[in-house]
Design a protein around this motif. Structure first.
Motif, short mmCIF file in Angstrom:
data_model
loop_
_atom_site.label_atom_id
_atom_site.label_comp_id
_atom_site.label_asym_id
_atom_site.label_seq_id
_atom_site.Cartn_x
_atom_site.Cartn_y
_atom_site.Cartn_z
N ARG A 67 2.72 -3.84 3.09
CA ARG A 67 1.36 -3.41 3.44
C ARG A 67 0.55 -3.16 2.19
NH1 ARG A 67 1.74 0.55 0.36
NH2 ARG A 67 2.81 2.46 0.83
N ALA A 75 -2.35 -0.51 1.10
CA ALA A 75 -2.81 0.77 1.65
C ALA A 75 -3.90 1.38 0.78
CB ALA A 75 -1.61 1.71 1.77
N PRO A 76 -5.00 0.66 0.63
CA PRO A 76 -6.04 1.18 -0.25
C PRO A 76 -6.87 2.28 0.40
CG PRO A 76 -6.72 -0.93 0.67
CD PRO A 76 -5.36 -0.64 1.22
N SER A 77 -7.53 3.03 -0.44
CA SER A 77 -8.47 4.04 0.05
C SER A 77 -9.87 3.43 -0.03
CB SER A 77 -8.40 5.28 -0.83
OG SER A 77 -7.10 5.80 -0.80
N GLU A 131 -6.15 4.14 3.91
CA GLU A 131 -5.80 5.51 3.56
C GLU A 131 -7.07 6.33 3.33
OE1 GLU A 131 -1.28 4.83 2.58
OE2 GLU A 131 -2.38 5.85 1.02
N TYR A 133 -1.12 12.39 0.86
CA TYR A 133 -0.60 11.02 0.69
C TYR A 133 0.91 10.99 0.95
CZ TYR A 133 1.47 7.00 -1.56
OH TYR A 133 2.24 5.90 -1.80
N VAL A 139 5.11 -1.76 -2.15
CA VAL A 139 4.69 -2.19 -3.49
C VAL A 139 3.55 -1.27 -3.90
CG1 VAL A 139 3.70 -4.09 -4.83
CG2 VAL A 139 5.21 -4.59 -2.88
N ARG A 140 3.72 -0.55 -4.96
CA ARG A 140 2.63 0.34 -5.38
C ARG A 140 2.69 0.55 -6.89
NH1 ARG A 140 4.95 6.05 -2.69
NH2 ARG A 140 6.77 6.17 -4.06
N TRP A 185 2.94 6.20 -9.08
CA TRP A 185 3.58 6.92 -7.97
C TRP A 185 5.05 7.22 -8.22
CZ3 TRP A 185 0.47 9.27 -4.89
CH2 TRP A 185 -0.79 8.73 -4.62
N1 GLU Z 1 -3.73 4.81 -1.22
C1 GLU Z 1 -2.75 4.68 -2.27
C2 GLU Z 1 -3.44 4.13 -3.50
O1 GLU Z 1 -4.49 3.54 -3.35
C3 GLU Z 1 -1.68 3.74 -1.81
C4 GLU Z 1 -0.45 3.72 -2.61
C5 GLU Z 1 0.60 3.00 -1.80
O2 GLU Z 1 0.50 1.77 -1.71
O3 GLU Z 1 1.47 3.64 -1.23
O4 GLU Z 1 -2.96 4.30 -4.60
#
Ligand code: GLU
Length: 550
Positions: free
Chosen positions: A38, A40-42, A74, A233, A250-251, A255
């Motif tokens: 996925r 998962a951007p904000s 997100e 988060y 994948v991030r 993190w």
């Molecule tokens: N919303 C987080 C970000 O933009 C997502 C990180 C993730 O992919 O878990 O950094």
């Protein structure tokens, strides 16, 4: 403490049990080995290269394995969300050909594992927090900002680790009565996880990019729900990626420090964590200091995805370049398979570099020149036309006035084993071909070779009667050679080099005189072809115009 009573007291409206929610998210039916990833951007309104970098990995892993690539929004941080943020995200990825199989869309969402907006999942998070409270694994914390900073000061003075843990976690042991009193008094609270960990312990984890890691166990009572009931988060990540069946997260490597928290939370929930790929930070060489540093939003316009579109890098060039950064053997593969779509490349996480990925604009430019040199003139024409319409309407009008003419210009030196590589971005096209348009023709006669002015003028005059558009490249050049003796120029380069004193110059100077007169510059594609396209009348006019100048 009667944790069941506490859970009921805190969440009287939550009637569902975790298993009820889980039943709505059945295991996905996918082929063996299929990966679910996925993005998962904000929706902050700012799409950056890192988003694309990660998304490309997500897309490749999923689609290469027959899996699913989905988009989750997100949006738990309202302060950072902008109104058209989701649209910007979807469009930006779409521009780069990255189209999620499920998740948020321009007019809602699609897929069976939603809602895909975290802001629509509040009830779900509450079900799971309630169950953690019930099991004594979460509790309300009423500490104020001041109390937290006092705690921090104390920790600093005692040279202890910062944070809310162990003896510092003073809300851990409140009684039910105390909690009720505080809530009735209207004191705001968050819900914290009761960490069972200790920094004396190490945990072992294998990250698919970073490799085997030895990490310190988490002992922090991290916040699960903020005082407005919205998850952090950390908590949302665990709940969502479990329910939505993500197999690979994948991030960015920023993190990584919170990974022990996440692994602990997965354990507390009794769930298997996904596999993680923490991707290297995008770095650049600072042009001023020469040192390697992180790409910065403030200093580096190239961090924004919109930048590439504005200056006219084809999306495919950017993707192609990111692939060379992502997989160390991509370039080699590309050389062996120049005509294949990128998707044929066997993407392999083992080929991903584990530290600082160096982003190099010059390299991107080279990649792009190669990419563009492999395109057909018709493709380049379409791309330039649409880029120019958006970014340079004046040029767009000239460029699209006679599509066949523009395409013929773009055809010069295209195709074959050694195509020309003049164009790296659409912005380059105007300066590259401006002399083909009278409106943009601004000759730089300063580029003339150092021959006597009279001679230059004479050549320009004489050539007007010799020029025949029907001549092919070799006849054309033979004619130039024949003209040479009249001006004491040498028609043969070898002879010329041996007897420099006997001549005023060579046929190369003669052709340069013509090139500068006709194209207005010292460098241009093949002059015979250029003349063919300009047409006899215009060639004669330019020769005359230059002759008059001298
Ligand atoms: N919303 C987080 C970000 O933009 C997502 C990180 C993730 O992919 O878990 O950094």
């Amino acid at each position: 403490m009667d944790t069941k009573a506490l859970a009921e007291y805190l969440f009287p409206d939550v009637k569902e049990m975790p298993q009820d929610v889980e039943a709505r998210y059945p295991k996905r039916e996918l082929p063996e080995g299929a990966k679910v990833t996925r993005i998962a951007p904000s929706p902050t309104g700012f799409m950056h290269l890192g988003n694309l970098y990660g998304a490309l990995v997500d897309e490749r892993l999923a689609h290469q394995s027959g899996g699913v690539f989905y988009l989750r929004i997100e949006d738990t941080d309202q302060k950072r969300s902008v109104e058209n943020g989701v649209e910007l995200i979807i469009q930006a990825f779409r521009n780069f050909g990255l189209v999620p199989d499920e998740g948020a869309t321009l007019d809602g969402e699609t897929g069976d594992y939603g809602p895909y907006y975290q802001s629509h999942r509040k009830e779900i998070y509450h079900v799971f927090v309630k169950s953690l409270v019930e099991r004594g694994l979460a509790y309300p914390c009423f500490c104020t900002e001041e109390e937290l900073s006092e705690m921090r000061a104390k920790q600093e003075a005692n040279k202890e680790n910062f944070g809310y843990y162990g003896k510092y976690a003073k809300c851990r042991d409140l009684t039910l009565e105390e909690i009720e009193q505080k809530i009735q008094a209207g004191i705001p609270y968050v819900i914290r996880f009761r960490s069972p960990g200790s920094i004396e312990h190490k945990i072992f984890h294998t990250d698919l990019v970073k490799g085997k890691l030895e990490l310190t166990e988490n002992d922090q009572d991290l916040v699960l729900l903020k005082s407005d009931g919205i998850p952090t988060y950390h908590f949302a990540h665990v709940i969502d990626d479990h329910l939505m069946g993500t197999t690979h997260v994948v991030r960015g490597e920023e993190w990584l420090p919170s990974l022990p928290m996440h692994l602990q939370l997965f354990q507390a929930m009794g769930w298997k964590p996904p596999k993680y790929l923490h991707t290297a930070q995008l770095m650049k060489i600072d042009p001023e200091t020469g040192a390697k540093r992180k790409l910065s939003k403030r200093k580096d316009p190239e961090l924004a995805l919109s930048f590439y579109r504005q200056i006219g890098f084809p999306n495919i060039s950017v993707l192609e370049y990111l692939m060379t950064m992502l997989n160390s053997n991509y370039e080699e593969w590309r050389m062996a398979n120049p005509g294949e779509p990128m998707q044929k490349f066997p993407f392999n996480t083992k080929k991903m570099g584990s530290s600082g990925a160096l982003f190099d604009m010059d390299k991107l430019m080279d990649v792009s020149k190669n990419v563009i040199s492999r395109m057909s003139a018709a493709e380049v024409y379409e791309e330039v036309a649409s880029w120019a319409e958006e970014n340079d309407p004046e040029f767009a009008a000239l460029f699209t006035r006679d599509p066949a003419y523009s395409q013929a210009i773009l055809s010069i030196g295209r195709g074959g084993k050694k195509p020309r590589k003049d164009i790296g971005l659409w912005q380059d096209v105007k300066p590259y071909m401006s002399f083909f348009f009278d409106e943009l023709f601004e000759p730089d006669y300063g580029q003339m070779p150092s021959l006597e002015t009279n001679m230059v003028r004479q050549i320009l005059k004489d050539y007007q009667s010799v020029y025949d558009p029907a001549d092919d490249g070799s006849v054309w050049f033979d004619k130039l050679k024949e003209m040479c003796p009249k001006y004491r120029l040498c028609g043969d380069m070898k002879t010329y080099k041996k007897n420099l004193e006997d001549y005023a110059g060579s046929v190369a100077d003669l052709s340069m005189v013509l090139r500068v007169a006709i194209t207005g510059r010292a460098q241009s594609p093949d002059l015979a072809q250029v003349c063919g396209l300009l047409g006899k009348e215009r060639v004669l006019r330019r020769l005359e115009q230059a002759a008059e100048h001298f």
